[in-house]
Write a protein that holds these residues in place. Structure first.
Motif, PDB file in Angstrom:
ATOM      1  N   PRO A 184      18.073  12.882  43.878  1.00  0.00           N
ATOM      2  CA  PRO A 184      17.482  11.543  44.023  1.00  0.00           C
ATOM      3  C   PRO A 184      17.916  10.622  42.888  1.00  0.00           C
ATOM      4  CG  PRO A 184      15.847  13.112  43.248  1.00  0.00           C
ATOM      5  CD  PRO A 184      17.059  13.914  43.618  1.00  0.00           C
ATOM      6  N   PRO A 185      18.027   9.341  43.179  1.00  0.00           N
ATOM      7  CA  PRO A 185      18.481   8.407  42.153  1.00  0.00           C
ATOM      8  C   PRO A 185      17.423   8.135  41.091  1.00  0.00           C
ATOM      9  CG  PRO A 185      17.880   7.217  44.136  1.00  0.00           C
ATOM     10  CD  PRO A 185      17.807   8.673  44.475  1.00  0.00           C
ATOM     11  N   THR A 186      17.890   7.795  39.926  1.00  0.00           N
ATOM     12  CA  THR A 186      17.032   7.221  38.895  1.00  0.00           C
ATOM     13  C   THR A 186      16.687   5.805  39.314  1.00  0.00           C
ATOM     14  OG1 THR A 186      18.094   8.539  37.175  1.00  0.00           O
ATOM     15  CG2 THR A 186      16.911   6.561  36.462  1.00  0.00           C
ATOM     16  N   LEU A 187      15.417   5.447  39.227  1.00  0.00           N
ATOM     17  CA  LEU A 187      14.963   4.123  39.646  1.00  0.00           C
ATOM     18  C   LEU A 187      14.642   3.261  38.435  1.00  0.00           C
ATOM     19  CD1 LEU A 187      12.509   4.985  42.571  1.00  0.00           C
ATOM     20  CD2 LEU A 187      14.841   4.105  42.755  1.00  0.00           C
ATOM     21  N   LEU A 188      15.195   2.065  38.418  1.00  0.00           N
ATOM     22  CA  LEU A 188      14.929   1.106  37.345  1.00  0.00           C
ATOM     23  C   LEU A 188      14.300  -0.143  37.929  1.00  0.00           C
ATOM     24  CD1 LEU A 188      18.261   1.350  35.293  1.00  0.00           C
ATOM     25  CD2 LEU A 188      16.171   2.717  35.054  1.00  0.00           C
ATOM     26  N   ASP A 189      13.158  -0.531  37.418  1.00  0.00           N
ATOM     27  CA  ASP A 189      12.429  -1.735  37.821  1.00  0.00           C
ATOM     28  C   ASP A 189      12.762  -2.824  36.808  1.00  0.00           C
ATOM     29  OD1 ASP A 189      10.285  -3.730  37.861  1.00  0.00           O
ATOM     30  OD2 ASP A 189       9.156  -2.344  39.126  1.00  0.00           O
ATOM     31  N   VAL A 190      13.430  -3.888  37.281  1.00  0.00           N
ATOM     32  CA  VAL A 190      13.914  -4.937  36.368  1.00  0.00           C
ATOM     33  C   VAL A 190      13.303  -6.274  36.768  1.00  0.00           C
ATOM     34  CG1 VAL A 190      15.987  -5.733  35.136  1.00  0.00           C
ATOM     35  CG2 VAL A 190      16.096  -3.640  36.475  1.00  0.00           C
ATOM     36  N   ARG A 191      12.003  -6.297  36.991  1.00  0.00           N
ATOM     37  CA  ARG A 191      11.390  -7.562  37.387  1.00  0.00           C
ATOM     38  C   ARG A 191      11.424  -8.567  36.241  1.00  0.00           C
ATOM     39  NH1 ARG A 191       6.224  -5.478  40.796  1.00  0.00           N
ATOM     40  NH2 ARG A 191       6.812  -3.438  39.936  1.00  0.00           N
ATOM     41  N   GLY A 244       8.172   6.881  40.291  1.00  0.00           N
ATOM     42  CA  GLY A 244       9.237   7.382  39.444  1.00  0.00           C
ATOM     43  C   GLY A 244      10.044   6.311  38.752  1.00  0.00           C
ATOM     44  N   ALA A 245       9.845   5.042  39.110  1.00  0.00           N
ATOM     45  CA  ALA A 245      10.633   3.969  38.500  1.00  0.00           C
ATOM     46  C   ALA A 245      10.191   3.717  37.066  1.00  0.00           C
ATOM     47  CB  ALA A 245      10.497   2.684  39.312  1.00  0.00           C
ATOM     48  N   LEU A 246      11.146   3.367  36.217  1.00  0.00           N
ATOM     49  CA  LEU A 246      10.881   2.974  34.836  1.00  0.00           C
ATOM     50  C   LEU A 246      11.211   1.500  34.664  1.00  0.00           C
ATOM     51  CD1 LEU A 246       9.937   4.773  32.388  1.00  0.00           C
ATOM     52  CD2 LEU A 246      10.649   6.035  34.426  1.00  0.00           C
ATOM     53  N   PHE A 247      10.384   0.806  33.890  1.00  0.00           N
ATOM     54  CA  PHE A 247      10.611  -0.618  33.665  1.00  0.00           C
ATOM     55  C   PHE A 247      11.714  -0.834  32.638  1.00  0.00           C
ATOM     56  CE2 PHE A 247       9.742  -4.639  31.446  1.00  0.00           C
ATOM     57  CZ  PHE A 247       9.817  -5.505  32.523  1.00  0.00           C
ATOM     58  N   VAL A 248      12.589  -1.793  32.931  1.00  0.00           N
ATOM     59  CA  VAL A 248      13.643  -2.206  32.006  1.00  0.00           C
ATOM     60  C   VAL A 248      13.474  -3.700  31.750  1.00  0.00           C
ATOM     61  CG1 VAL A 248      16.129  -2.506  31.691  1.00  0.00           C
ATOM     62  CG2 VAL A 248      15.254  -0.407  32.732  1.00  0.00           C
ATOM     63  N   ASP A 249      13.423  -4.078  30.496  1.00  0.00           N
ATOM     64  CA  ASP A 249      13.192  -5.463  30.087  1.00  0.00           C
ATOM     65  C   ASP A 249      14.525  -6.191  29.969  1.00  0.00           C
ATOM     66  OD1 ASP A 249      12.640  -7.849  28.646  1.00  0.00           O
ATOM     67  OD2 ASP A 249      10.867  -6.931  27.757  1.00  0.00           O
ATOM     68  N   LEU A 250      14.753  -7.141  30.867  1.00  0.00           N
ATOM     69  CA  LEU A 250      16.028  -7.867  30.838  1.00  0.00           C
ATOM     70  C   LEU A 250      16.240  -8.574  29.512  1.00  0.00           C
ATOM     71  CD1 LEU A 250      17.691  -9.908  33.641  1.00  0.00           C
ATOM     72  CD2 LEU A 250      17.465 -10.927  31.384  1.00  0.00           C
ATOM     73  N   GLU A 251      15.205  -9.239  29.026  1.00  0.00           N
ATOM     74  CA  GLU A 251      15.357 -10.045  27.815  1.00  0.00           C
ATOM     75  C   GLU A 251      15.659  -9.204  26.587  1.00  0.00           C
ATOM     76  OE1 GLU A 251      15.170 -13.348  27.620  1.00  0.00           O
ATOM     77  OE2 GLU A 251      14.354 -13.907  29.575  1.00  0.00           O
ATOM     78  N   ARG A 252      15.152  -7.994  26.527  1.00  0.00           N
ATOM     79  CA  ARG A 252      15.274  -7.185  25.312  1.00  0.00           C
ATOM     80  C   ARG A 252      16.254  -6.021  25.440  1.00  0.00           C
ATOM     81  NH1 ARG A 252      10.079  -8.859  26.037  1.00  0.00           N
ATOM     82  NH2 ARG A 252       9.092  -9.941  24.300  1.00  0.00           N
ATOM     83  N   GLU A 253      16.521  -5.570  26.665  1.00  0.00           N
ATOM     84  CA  GLU A 253      17.365  -4.385  26.843  1.00  0.00           C
ATOM     85  C   GLU A 253      18.664  -4.662  27.593  1.00  0.00           C
ATOM     86  OE1 GLU A 253      13.963  -0.917  26.818  1.00  0.00           O
ATOM     87  OE2 GLU A 253      14.233  -2.069  28.672  1.00  0.00           O
ATOM     88  N   LEU A 254      18.712  -5.773  28.329  1.00  0.00           N
ATOM     89  CA  LEU A 254      19.920  -6.133  29.060  1.00  0.00           C
ATOM     90  C   LEU A 254      20.586  -7.366  28.474  1.00  0.00           C
ATOM     91  CD1 LEU A 254      18.703  -5.599  32.742  1.00  0.00           C
ATOM     92  CD2 LEU A 254      19.729  -3.946  31.172  1.00  0.00           C
ATOM     93  N   ALA A 255      20.088  -7.837  27.344  1.00  0.00           N
ATOM     94  CA  ALA A 255      20.655  -9.012  26.676  1.00  0.00           C
ATOM     95  C   ALA A 255      20.291  -8.965  25.200  1.00  0.00           C
ATOM     96  CB  ALA A 255      20.122 -10.305  27.306  1.00  0.00           C
ATOM     97  N   ALA A 256      21.141  -9.576  24.402  1.00  0.00           N
ATOM     98  CA  ALA A 256      20.821  -9.785  22.992  1.00  0.00           C
ATOM     99  C   ALA A 256      20.016 -11.075  22.855  1.00  0.00           C
ATOM    100  CB  ALA A 256      22.102  -9.853  22.165  1.00  0.00           C
ATOM    101  N   ALA A 257      19.568 -11.351  21.646  1.00  0.00           N
ATOM    102  CA  ALA A 257      18.816 -12.582  21.402  1.00  0.00           C
ATOM    103  C   ALA A 257      19.705 -13.795  21.650  1.00  0.00           C
ATOM    104  CB  ALA A 257      18.299 -12.601  19.971  1.00  0.00           C
TER     105      ALA A 257
END
Length: 283
Positions: free
Chosen positions: A19-26, A53-66
């Protein structure tokens, strides 16, 4: 390989052997970050209910720099990005599915970053959370540490100079709304208009009313109408490298590879030495 997955296909995949790893990027686009106010935090929506099973990923802090000279959502530090992905359970040998609240932009940003840094199997839930018909949960389970190590590709990323050159030699698509492209409205960045030579191509026109992507053949026809022909070098930019990733995803659905100018208009317009075009025409 498919870059999007339907809700029914995802349900089948979650019941499968790998099964895939699930990432929630709201995430929500808005001017609050530019105005110095606290950014939107999707954790509250995630906490209220998410795919099991989904884990939250923070766009502002984890998918981008300041935000800074590189724009409002510059590339993240890749070591920190890799650590965040491993904490979320991302491994190279396990597929990943990312989703957001339905717009698709944030999920596409995560998709693009993971693919550009070498993950071989990443897909976006087409239509996002609203398309899901299965159960939701408020339970958060700590996943096993993943093993993903980012290894950036030699292609697929544009800087300002490369974007300007591509606008002359290939096709550079502007994924923002038409009025921002024309320079009539600019709610966030210091200057309105577009990169000279860029073609107006709002990414909102790549999806139907339900937020799902148009069929691949319709997307191919749309991009052909915008000047993309077989063998074209294609690049995309937007306001800050988020909705542009969604257009890169739409191009991938259509079978067309494209590069992303991550700094996008927020970086371009911050330098008064860079030329700006206004009006409906590219030049």
């Amino acid at each position: 390989m498919n870059v999007i997955i339907s809700a029914s296909e995802l349900a089948d995949a979650l019941a499968g052997e790998n099964p895939p790893t699930l990432l929630d990027v709201r995430w929500q686009l808005g001017a609050a970050r530019a105005a110095g106010e606290p950014p939107f935090d999707g954790r509250a929506e995630y906490a209220a209910g998410h795919l099991p099973g989904a884990l939250f990923v923070d766009l502002e802090r984890e998918l981008a720099a300041a935000p800074g000279e590189g724009g409002r959502h510059p590339l993240p530090d890749l070591a920190q990005f890799g650590a965040a992905m491993r904490r979320a359970g991302v491994s190279s040998g396990r597929p990943v599915v990312v989703y957001d609240g339905g717009q698709g932009w944030a999920a596409a940003r995560a998709w693009w970053l993971l693919r550009w840094t070498g993950h071989p199997d990443v897909r976006v839930l087409d239509g996002g959370l609203p398309a899901w018909r299965g159960p939701l949960t408020t339970e958060v389970r700590a996943p096993a540490e993943g093993d993903f190590e980012p290894r950036p590709a030699a292609s697929g990323l544009l800087d300002a100079d490369a974007a300007a050159a591509l606008a002359r030699s290939g096709v550079l698509l502007d994924a923002r709304a038409e009025e921002r492209y024309r320079g009539e409205v600019e709610p966030i960045d210091p200057v309105g208009g577009h990169i000279p030579g860029a073609v107006c191509a709002p990414t909102t026109q790549n999806v139907g009313p339900d937020g799902r992507f148009l069929p691949a053949e319709r997307l191919r026809a749309r991009f052909e109408d915008l000047g993309v022909t077989e063998g074209s070098d294609v690049g995309v930019y937007c306001g800050s490298g988020v909705s542009g990733a969604h257009e890169v995803l739409a191009l991938a659905v259509a079978g067309i590879p494209a590069a992303l100018y991550v700094g996008s208009w927020s970086e371009w317009s911050s330098d008064p030495r860079r030329p700006v075009a206004v009006g409906p025409d590219p030049q």
